[in-house]
Structures are given as structure tokens and as C-alpha cells.
Write a protein that holds these residues in place. Structure first.
Motif, PDB file in Angstrom:
ATOM      1  N   ALA A   1      -8.403  51.952 -52.113  1.00  0.00           N
ATOM      2  CA  ALA A   1      -7.431  51.788 -51.044  1.00  0.00           C
ATOM      3  C   ALA A   1      -7.068  50.318 -50.856  1.00  0.00           C
ATOM      4  O   ALA A   1      -5.897  49.964 -50.667  1.00  0.00           O
ATOM      5  CB  ALA A   1      -7.985  52.374 -49.745  1.00  0.00           C
ATOM      6  N   TYR A   2      -8.076  49.450 -50.915  1.00  0.00           N
ATOM      7  CA  TYR A   2      -7.808  48.019 -50.727  1.00  0.00           C
ATOM      8  C   TYR A   2      -6.921  47.485 -51.843  1.00  0.00           C
ATOM      9  O   TYR A   2      -5.965  46.732 -51.592  1.00  0.00           O
ATOM     10  CB  TYR A   2      -9.121  47.247 -50.694  1.00  0.00           C
ATOM     11  CG  TYR A   2      -8.945  45.779 -50.380  1.00  0.00           C
ATOM     12  CD1 TYR A   2      -8.938  45.334 -49.069  1.00  0.00           C
ATOM     13  CD2 TYR A   2      -8.763  44.845 -51.409  1.00  0.00           C
ATOM     14  CE1 TYR A   2      -8.758  43.987 -48.768  1.00  0.00           C
ATOM     15  CE2 TYR A   2      -8.579  43.500 -51.118  1.00  0.00           C
ATOM     16  CZ  TYR A   2      -8.587  43.077 -49.804  1.00  0.00           C
ATOM     17  OH  TYR A   2      -8.395  41.747 -49.521  1.00  0.00           O
ATOM     18  N   ALA A   3      -7.257  47.862 -53.081  1.00  0.00           N
ATOM     19  CA  ALA A   3      -6.466  47.380 -54.212  1.00  0.00           C
ATOM     20  C   ALA A   3      -5.036  47.915 -54.159  1.00  0.00           C
ATOM     21  O   ALA A   3      -4.076  47.185 -54.437  1.00  0.00           O
ATOM     22  CB  ALA A   3      -7.145  47.771 -55.522  1.00  0.00           C
ATOM     23  N   LEU A   4      -4.886  49.177 -53.781  1.00  0.00           N
ATOM     24  CA  LEU A   4      -3.539  49.756 -53.674  1.00  0.00           C
ATOM     25  C   LEU A   4      -2.750  49.082 -52.565  1.00  0.00           C
ATOM     26  O   LEU A   4      -1.558  48.783 -52.724  1.00  0.00           O
ATOM     27  CB  LEU A   4      -3.648  51.263 -53.415  1.00  0.00           C
ATOM     28  CG  LEU A   4      -4.076  52.125 -54.611  1.00  0.00           C
ATOM     29  CD1 LEU A   4      -4.460  53.519 -54.145  1.00  0.00           C
ATOM     30  CD2 LEU A   4      -2.966  52.197 -55.651  1.00  0.00           C
ATOM     31  N   ALA A   5      -3.409  48.827 -51.451  1.00  0.00           N
ATOM     32  CA  ALA A   5      -2.727  48.144 -50.347  1.00  0.00           C
ATOM     33  C   ALA A   5      -2.326  46.735 -50.766  1.00  0.00           C
ATOM     34  O   ALA A   5      -1.228  46.265 -50.437  1.00  0.00           O
ATOM     35  CB  ALA A   5      -3.633  48.100 -49.114  1.00  0.00           C
ATOM     36  N   GLY A   6      -3.227  46.069 -51.513  1.00  0.00           N
ATOM     37  CA  GLY A   6      -2.916  44.730 -51.976  1.00  0.00           C
ATOM     38  C   GLY A   6      -1.729  44.708 -52.919  1.00  0.00           C
ATOM     39  O   GLY A   6      -1.023  43.695 -53.028  1.00  0.00           O
ATOM     40  N   ALA A   7      -1.511  45.819 -53.602  1.00  0.00           N
ATOM     41  CA  ALA A   7      -0.365  45.931 -54.500  1.00  0.00           C
ATOM     42  C   ALA A   7       0.865  46.485 -53.782  1.00  0.00           C
ATOM     43  O   ALA A   7       1.889  46.764 -54.407  1.00  0.00           O
ATOM     44  CB  ALA A   7      -0.727  46.827 -55.689  1.00  0.00           C
ATOM     45  N   GLY A   8       0.743  46.693 -52.449  1.00  0.00           N
ATOM     46  CA  GLY A   8       1.874  47.179 -51.666  1.00  0.00           C
ATOM     47  C   GLY A   8       2.098  48.669 -51.744  1.00  0.00           C
ATOM     48  O   GLY A   8       3.137  49.166 -51.296  1.00  0.00           O
ATOM     49  N   ARG A   9       1.117  49.410 -52.228  1.00  0.00           N
ATOM     50  CA  ARG A   9       1.258  50.866 -52.396  1.00  0.00           C
ATOM     51  C   ARG A   9       0.534  51.566 -51.240  1.00  0.00           C
ATOM     52  O   ARG A   9      -0.533  52.147 -51.402  1.00  0.00           O
ATOM     53  CB  ARG A   9       0.717  51.278 -53.761  1.00  0.00           C
ATOM     54  CG  ARG A   9       1.520  50.667 -54.909  1.00  0.00           C
ATOM     55  CD  ARG A   9       0.743  50.517 -56.209  1.00  0.00           C
ATOM     56  NE  ARG A   9       0.301  51.783 -56.760  1.00  0.00           N
ATOM     57  CZ  ARG A   9      -0.370  51.895 -57.920  1.00  0.00           C
ATOM     58  NH1 ARG A   9      -0.663  50.805 -58.615  1.00  0.00           N
ATOM     59  NH2 ARG A   9      -0.754  53.081 -58.361  1.00  0.00           N
ATOM     60  N   TRP A  10       1.134  51.502 -50.038  1.00  0.00           N
ATOM     61  CA  TRP A  10       0.459  51.924 -48.820  1.00  0.00           C
ATOM     62  C   TRP A  10       0.239  53.426 -48.736  1.00  0.00           C
ATOM     63  O   TRP A  10      -0.818  53.874 -48.264  1.00  0.00           O
ATOM     64  CB  TRP A  10       1.257  51.441 -47.607  1.00  0.00           C
ATOM     65  CG  TRP A  10       1.280  49.949 -47.531  1.00  0.00           C
ATOM     66  CD1 TRP A  10       2.259  49.103 -47.944  1.00  0.00           C
ATOM     67  CD2 TRP A  10       0.223  49.122 -47.033  1.00  0.00           C
ATOM     68  NE1 TRP A  10       1.898  47.803 -47.747  1.00  0.00           N
ATOM     69  CE2 TRP A  10       0.639  47.769 -47.177  1.00  0.00           C
ATOM     70  CE3 TRP A  10      -1.026  49.377 -46.476  1.00  0.00           C
ATOM     71  CZ2 TRP A  10      -0.142  46.705 -46.790  1.00  0.00           C
ATOM     72  CZ3 TRP A  10      -1.809  48.306 -46.077  1.00  0.00           C
ATOM     73  CH2 TRP A  10      -1.378  46.993 -46.242  1.00  0.00           C
ATOM     74  N   GLU A  11       1.198  54.223 -49.158  1.00  0.00           N
ATOM     75  CA  GLU A  11       1.025  55.678 -49.130  1.00  0.00           C
ATOM     76  C   GLU A  11      -0.160  56.089 -50.001  1.00  0.00           C
ATOM     77  O   GLU A  11      -0.991  56.910 -49.601  1.00  0.00           O
ATOM     78  CB  GLU A  11       2.303  56.367 -49.623  1.00  0.00           C
ATOM     79  CG  GLU A  11       3.472  56.298 -48.657  1.00  0.00           C
ATOM     80  CD  GLU A  11       3.351  57.332 -47.537  1.00  0.00           C
ATOM     81  OE1 GLU A  11       2.408  58.135 -47.566  1.00  0.00           O
ATOM     82  OE2 GLU A  11       4.210  57.323 -46.634  1.00  0.00           O
ATOM     83  N   GLU A  12      -0.241  55.519 -51.199  1.00  0.00           N
ATOM     84  CA  GLU A  12      -1.350  55.842 -52.103  1.00  0.00           C
ATOM     85  C   GLU A  12      -2.673  55.347 -51.530  1.00  0.00           C
ATOM     86  O   GLU A  12      -3.720  55.984 -51.722  1.00  0.00           O
ATOM     87  CB  GLU A  12      -1.102  55.212 -53.470  1.00  0.00           C
ATOM     88  CG  GLU A  12       0.085  55.784 -54.225  1.00  0.00           C
ATOM     89  CD  GLU A  12       0.355  55.029 -55.510  1.00  0.00           C
ATOM     90  OE1 GLU A  12      -0.421  55.205 -56.463  1.00  0.00           O
ATOM     91  OE2 GLU A  12       1.333  54.255 -55.541  1.00  0.00           O
TER      92      GLU A  12
END
Length: 539
Positions: A313-324
Motif C-alpha cells: 500500500a505504501y509503495a502504491l501510494a508513493g507511486a500515486g496509485r491510491w485506489e490500488e
């Protein structure tokens, strides 16, 4: 004879005639007799020297014959030889070598051939282990290695694990009986201060590894070693950041921390390694590589699904992929409050109905956890009763008056809300049940709550705030509880506390007569307790 060898250092050696011509006659005569009678024997050999033991009449000396590029020389351990003079022992050894030169040459060739064979056929690890032992045991050989391979300026990394072994073995302890690691911390700080951040990473990482894996069974009642390990992990992350490395150079560190954050042996420190990982992953490329690790077999079977989900979740959020990122935690938010708070933080970024639905699930999973309720508060803003419920829950669980005043602003029926909260607080936080009425200037209600509590300490606490307003009621209720307190136990300390409460009670205005009556009643109810009667003297 192999042409590249040229029979080594022994390609040329003087024969008997040449030795005779170059020796003193008297030395040669003794040497020849000694050699003829077999009094010389070879005891050792290197590529360019032969050691020969020469014995005569209970006297023995060692001669070393050397040969290099056609020049033959020698030395002897006898007094003449040590003084630099020719001796008959040296001549005898030269005769021995001259007569056995073919055997010596063959032995040299066999030795070289054997070296080539061993180098090509023995396991490399076995050879390296042998060479390592020789270099460690023989300082002269080590010096030759450094000199011949021009390693004088080579930078040799420090072995921090062995340093810690020595520290533990030496039993260096602080005042609390703990082995101290100040030397390692000092070396790491010095390296970082000198700009050698990679070395600092090795030092801090090595210390954390050692404590976690090698000292897990060591008594750590005060948590000293765990604190050292956590400090080392935090400083390791800081040293990685200070390198200001490009993403491709950071990858080994990302992989290292990722594995530690999931490994069962590091379970007690997972969150700290995960925090370090989050700290160093500052660019989108870092997040992409992190996700590759998560999606690879590196995370399979880790036994830490919630930790893996948090990292994803942290890595996805860091990449701007909030839904994922929200999807990654949707099945794990109830694992623990930390994961739930992270889930809610992502929901806040998303907003909308999904955020509201997720916040409801989070609160349902952790109804009394302030961190979760605090995180969901912005999502529930504007929802009416749900928002009020979160604010009320936060106030009742934390006692934060900021939530109390926010609740007052938002509540429609504030008096009804106060009464409900007071009843709810009676069992777990009775002081707050009184305080909420006092905050609002509602002293009769506060006095009513106090009278419903059978707690003499509470009466002592609110004496200055309520007794002047309700002197009669306060004296009567407080007095009853002091009478019960006097009867409840024995002992001088207990009686001292009884006297303290009576002194407080006596301060209530217009209570002199009632106080005398109460004091007489306590004395009559406890006639045999002389220590109590003694404590009450002077009241």
C-alpha cells in the motif's frame, strides 16, 4: 625439463671441483670427510633455498643454501657463520646439494606441477580456507602478499560482527550490567561524519543484525539491547539517505530492508525495518522497484501478510496509485491499529463514499482505539450523528478537552449529550463524569454525580470546588465515607490517612458543631483502637 620453468632457481649449481676451488683448504677437508660419512641431510626446501643439517661429534648446525639467477650463497647457525665467515658446515652443505642437485631439481619441478594440479582440481573454497589460515598465522606471509600485490593502499572493510564478538567476550558493561556498544556507535558516527556513509551503513546494519540474531536469548529486562538495535536501524536508514544515491544504487539497500521486514527471525523488529524502508524510498523509481520485490517470490511465504500488505500500500501510494493502495489493505485493515490507521489515511486521500464506507469498517474493527478514531474524524465530518459518536468516543477514551469542545459545537442537544457521557464515564473515568459538569458551570449536577460515588478520595479532590457551594450536603456525604474509612482497616499509616481526610472535612465552612459530633462518633465506634485515638488527638 619444462622450458618455462628452466628448472627454477636450481638451473645452475657449482660442482664439486668449483666448490673446492672456492673454499679454504682446511674447511674443504673437514667438509668432504663429513659429507662422505653421511653427516649432512636435507631438512627443508623452498623454491630458492635448501636447509641442510650438518652434524659432527655431538655438534649440529643448520645451513641454508640459496640460489637465485645463477648466484649461490648460504648461511650457517654456527658462530663463524653468524659472524659472516666461511665455515666447514657451509662447504659440507654445498657438497651435499651439488651431489643431490638432480633430486632437488626434480623435487622442485614436482612441487610446481603439484601446485598447478591442486589449483586446477581442488575445490576453490578449500584452497582459499588454507591460504586464509596461512596469512592469518604468518605475518611475514601477509606482508609479502600486501607488498607483491601492491595492496598497501587497499581499503579493508571493518568486520563489525567480530568487533561485537570481542566486546561481548570482554564483558564490557555499563552501570546496569549491559554490554555496551559505544565503540561501534562511535565508529559509525565517525564514518558518517567523514562522509563515509556506506561504511556507516555497514556499521549500523551489522550492529542491528548482531543484536537481533546473536543476542536473542540474552536477558534484556530493561529493553536496552532492543533499544540499541532500533537506534542502529534508524541510523542505518539515515546514513543511506545521506549518500544521496540514485535509485539504481539504492536497490541493494531496498532489497535488504525488504527482506528483513518480512523475515520471521526479525519479527519483533519488522515495523522498524519497514519504517527504514519507507524513509529511503523517496522517488517513484524506488517505489516501482519495491513493488517488483513484493510481486516477486521474495515475499512468498513470509508469514507476515499484513506487513506485506502495508508495504504494498505504501509503495502504491508513493507511486500515486491510491485506489490500488486502498485495495491492498482492504483485507488486512483489521490486523492491528497501525495497519488500520494507514488504511484510513489512504481513504482520506480518496474521499467520497468509498472513504466513508471504509471508515465505518475501521471504527467497527477498533471501537475503542483512539488512533483509529482520530484518523477517521475528517472522513466523518458533516455526517451528523456518526461524527458526534466519533468525537464522543475520542473524548471518553482520551480525556482530550479539545474533542469535548468540538462536540459541544456540533451537538444539538448538548445537555442530553452531557448526561449520556456522564453515565458512560462513571464506570471507567468517574472524575471526568464530574469534570464535564464543572466545565459547563453545572455544579448541582456535578455534586449529584459525586454523591453517587462511594469514594472518599474523590471528595478530597473536589473539596475546594464544591464544598463552599454545598457545605451541608458535602459535609454529610464526605463524613459518612470517612467514618467507613476509619472502620475499614487498621495500622498507623491508615489512621494517618483518616486524619488527613478529617482535616480537610473540618475546613468546610460552618461545620464546627457537626465536625465535633462526627469526631465523637468515630471515637465511639472504635474504642479499642488506641493508635486511631492517638492519631485523632488535637482535632
Amino acid at each position: 625439463m619444462a622450458p618455462d620453468l628452466q628448472r627454477g632457481a636450481w638451473a645452475y649449481f657449482p660442482d664439486r671441483q668449483e666448490i673446492r676451488r672456492n673454499s679454504m683448504p682446511q674447511n674443504y677437508a673437514i667438509a668432504e670427510d663429513c659429507h662422505r660419512n653421511g653427516m649432512a641431510e636435507r631438512t627443508g626446501m623452498t623454491s630458492n633455498s635448501v636447509s641442510v643439517r650438518v652434524s659432527r661429534r655431538n655438534e649440529a648446525h643448520t645451513v641454508t643454501i640459496t640460489s637465485s639467477e645463477g648466484a649461490v650463497g648460504g648461511s650457517c647457525t654456527c658462530p663463524d657463520g653468524l659472524g659472516g665467515w666461511e665455515c666447514w658446515h657451509l662447504v659440507a652443505a654445498l657438497l651435499y646439494v651439488s651431489e643431490n642437485i638432480e633430486d632437488i631439481r626434480d623435487a622442485e619441478e614436482e612441487r610446481r606441477d603439484a601446485v598447478d594440479y591442486f589449483m586446477g582440481n581442488l575445490p576453490q573454497a578449500r584452497i582459499l580456507n588454507f591460504v586464509s589460515r596461512q596469512l592469518k598465522d604468518d605475518p611475514a606471509l601477509y606482508d609479502r602478499l600486501v607488498r607483491d600485490l601492491k595492496l598497501q593502499n587497499a581499503r579493508v572493510p571493518r568486520n563489525y560482527s567480530k568487533m561485537m564478538d570481542r566486546i561481548c567476550a570482554a564483558g564490557r558493561a555499563d552501570g546496569e550490567g549491559n554490554v555496551t556498544f559505544g565503540r561501534i556507535f562511535g565508529a559509525a558516527r565517525d564514518a558518517r561524519g567523514a562522509g563515509k556513509h556506506a561504511e556507516a551503513v555497514r556499521a549500523y546494519g551489522g550492529m542491528a543484525e548482531y543484536i537481533i540474531t546473536r543476542m536473542r536469548d540474552v536477558e534484556d529486562a530493561d529493553g536496552y539491547y532492543k533499544d540499541c538495535a532500533i537506534e542502529a536501524i534508524d541510523n542505518m536508514a539515515d546514513s543511506i539517505i545521506r549518500q544521496d544515491a540514485k535509485p539504481d544504487k539504492k536497490r541493494p539497500y531496498i532489497k535488504y530492508l525488504f527482506k528483513r521486514a518480512l523475515a520471521p527471525a526479525y519479527a519483533a523488529y519488522r515495523s522498524h525495518y519497514a519504517d527504514a524502508l519507507e524513509a529511503i524510498c523517496t522517488e517513484e523509481e524506488d517505489m516501482v522497484y519495491w513493488l517488483e520485490l513484493i510481486d516477486s517470490d521474495a515475499g512468498a511465504g513470509s508469514g507476515a501478510p499484513a506487513q506485506l500488505a502495508r508495504m504494498r500500500a505504501y509503495a502504491l501510494a508513493g507511486a500515486g496509485r491510491w485506489e490500488e493502495a486502498a485495495d491492498a489493505l482492504s483485507e488486512h485493515y483489521s490486523a492491528d491499529p497501525e495497519t488500520c490507521v494507514r488504511f484510513v489515511g489512504i481513504l482520506r486521500r480518496l474521499g467520497g463514499q468509498r472513504a466513508l464506507d471504509g471508515a465505518r469498517k475501521a471504527v467497527a474493527a477498533f471501537r475503542t482505539e483512539p488512533r483509529v478514531m482520530e484518523a477517521t474524524l475528517p472522513i466523518f465530518a458533516g455526517t451528523g450523528d456518526e461524527y458526534l459518536g466519533i468525537l464522543r468516543g475520542l473524548f471518553e477514551s482520551t480525556g482530550d478537552w479539545g474533542h469535548f469542545f468540538k462536540l459541544k459545537e456540533a451537538a444539538g442537544d448538548w445537555r442530553g449529550m452531557l448526561d449520556e457521557m456522564s453515565k458512560s464515564l462513571m464506570s471507567g473515568a468517574p472524575e471526568r463524569a464530574v469534570d464535564i459538569y464543572l466545565k459547563e458551570g453545572m455544579r448541582p449536577e456535578a455534586m449529584g454525580v459525586l454523591e453517587s460515588l462511594d469514594d472518599h478520595e474523590m471528595y478530597a479532590k473536589y473539596l475546594s470546588r464544591l464544598a463552599k457551594r454545598f457545605p451541608g450536603r458535602y459535609f454529610e456525604s464526605y463524613g459518612k465515607r470517612i467514618r467507613r474509612l476509619a472502620r475499614s482497616r487498621t495500622g498507623r499509616d491508615h489512621y494517618g490517612r483518616v486524619r488527613g481526610h478529617l482535616e480537610g472535612l473540618r475546613s468546610i465552612p460552618e461545620s464546627e458543631g457537626a465536625f465535633g459530633t462526627l469526631l465523637a462518633a468515630i471515637k465511639s465506634e472504635n474504642p479499642g483502637r488506641r493508635a486511631l485515638l492517638e492519631a485523632l488527638k488535637g482535632l
